[in-house]
Design a protein around this motif. Structure first.
Motif, mmCIF file in Angstrom:
data_model
loop_
_atom_site.group_PDB
_atom_site.id
_atom_site.type_symbol
_atom_site.label_atom_id
_atom_site.label_comp_id
_atom_site.label_asym_id
_atom_site.label_seq_id
_atom_site.Cartn_x
_atom_site.Cartn_y
_atom_site.Cartn_z
ATOM 1 N N CYS A 29 -2.884 -10.567 1.015
ATOM 2 C CA CYS A 29 -2.529 -10.441 -0.401
ATOM 3 C C CYS A 29 -1.901 -11.750 -0.863
ATOM 4 O O CYS A 29 -1.195 -12.411 -0.096
ATOM 5 N N LEU A 31 0.214 -11.891 -3.404
ATOM 6 C CA LEU A 31 1.554 -11.635 -3.968
ATOM 7 C C LEU A 31 2.524 -11.247 -2.845
ATOM 8 O O LEU A 31 2.113 -10.997 -1.712
ATOM 9 N N CYS A 33 5.376 -8.792 -3.358
ATOM 10 C CA CYS A 33 6.281 -7.854 -4.032
ATOM 11 C C CYS A 33 7.383 -7.442 -3.051
ATOM 12 O O CYS A 33 7.067 -6.942 -1.961
ATOM 13 N N CYS A 36 7.073 -4.002 -1.607
ATOM 14 C CA CYS A 36 5.772 -3.629 -1.015
ATOM 15 C C CYS A 36 5.986 -2.828 0.261
ATOM 16 O O CYS A 36 6.768 -3.205 1.121
ATOM 17 N N LYS A 124 2.637 -4.199 -13.098
ATOM 18 C CA LYS A 124 3.920 -4.007 -12.421
ATOM 19 C C LYS A 124 5.120 -4.223 -13.328
ATOM 20 O O LYS A 124 6.246 -3.886 -12.983
HETATM 21 S S1 SF4 Z 1 2.479 -4.264 -3.469
HETATM 22 FE FE1 SF4 Z 1 2.323 -6.437 -4.019
HETATM 23 S S2 SF4 Z 1 2.485 -7.581 -2.068
HETATM 24 FE FE2 SF4 Z 1 2.034 -5.437 -1.578
HETATM 25 S S3 SF4 Z 1 -0.188 -5.358 -1.360
HETATM 26 FE FE3 SF4 Z 1 0.294 -4.767 -3.490
HETATM 27 S S4 SF4 Z 1 0.199 -6.674 -4.659
HETATM 28 FE FE4 SF4 Z 1 0.303 -7.251 -2.493
#
Ligand code: SF4
Length: 246
Positions: A29, A31, A33, A36, A124
């Motif tokens: 990924c 990102l 987060c 997560c 988000k």
């Molecule tokens: S929550 Fe955020 S870091 Fe986790 S998989 Fe989804 S986009 Fe990626």
């Protein structure tokens, strides 16, 4: 085509009422987060090497009851070529095809849309608040993310696919009626907005494990705030009540 695979759920009925679904989890990924829960899915070098042809053969081997392929992750559009090839092949076999994406790779999504029947895009935080979005996604250095997500949303809404915007409600970040109302305004034109609970087990940033999960009543309140902005179809997904239309 080779790609990094996090795993496959052969048969799922949980998230997709009325469909018998195989879920393919792409590894990696872009990102980070902090909340997560899919921590092992983030690293691009995690998971295992796989081949799109082998995955299609595996799905075919599950038998004729499976009629739907969902690609998710990690972030499926982190490996766009393999994702495109898998969806093309599945669509060629007559599958209903869906994607769950963070929306950050709009150019890749554009190429995939002809093969998609259902698109889920994470929203988000409000899209006109890049600072908060960076905080929610752990991407303080990444510029242009909200513009790409806006573009993904626009492309999906104007495609033939059904579109769901999905917001994970996280205390300290977006658990606020005014924030959810702003998100509701951003996603006008989608078929559905789904609010779901943040889970406090196994988060990327361990400090989030100390935060309480918002309960069903809290999500109902936030969903009503979204509805007041004019959204017709708002759902919540909680451990207490499963998937509910508000
Ligand atoms: S929550 Fe955020 S870091 Fe986790 S998989 Fe989804 S986009 Fe990626």
């Amino acid at each position: 085509m080779k790609f990094r695979l996090m795993g496959i759920t052969n048969l799922s009925t949980v998230d997709w009422p009325g469909k018998l679904v195989t879920v393919v989890f792409f590894q990696g990924c872009d990102l980070r987060c902090p909340w997560c829960q899919n921590v092992e899915g983030i690293s691009p070098s995690g998971g295992k090497e796989a081949d799109t042809d082998e995955v299609i053969e595996h799905i075919k081997g599950l038998g004729p009851i499976v009629d739907t392929l969902v690609v998710t992750g990690g972030e499926p559009l982190f490996q766009p070529e393999a994702c495109l090839e898998l969806l093309k092949k599945a669509k060629g076999l007559g599958f209903y095809c869906a994607i769950e994406t963070n929306g950050g790779n709009s150019q890749a999504l554009k190429r995939l849309l002809p093969y998609l029947d259902f698109v889920v895009i994470d929203i988000k935080a409000p899209l006109n608040d890049p600072k908060l979005y960076a905080q929610v996604t752990g991407q303080m250095q990444k510029t242009g993310l909200t513009d790409k997500i806006k573009e993904s949303l626009k492309l999906a809404i104007t495609s033939k696919a059904e579109v769901e915007a999905r917001t994970t409600v996280v205390p300290t970040l977006n658990d606020d009626e005014r924030i959810i109302a702003r998100i509701a305004n951003d996603v006008k034109g989608v078929d559905c907005l789904r609010l779901q609970q943040f889970r406090n087990q196994c988060t990327l940033d361990p400090s989030f494990q100390k935060l309480p999960m918002p309960n069903r009543e809290r999500l109902l309140k936030l969903a009503r705030a979204a509805k007041r902005e004019g959204l017709k179809n708002v759902k919540i997904f909680t451990v207490e009540g499963g998937l509910e239309t508000v």
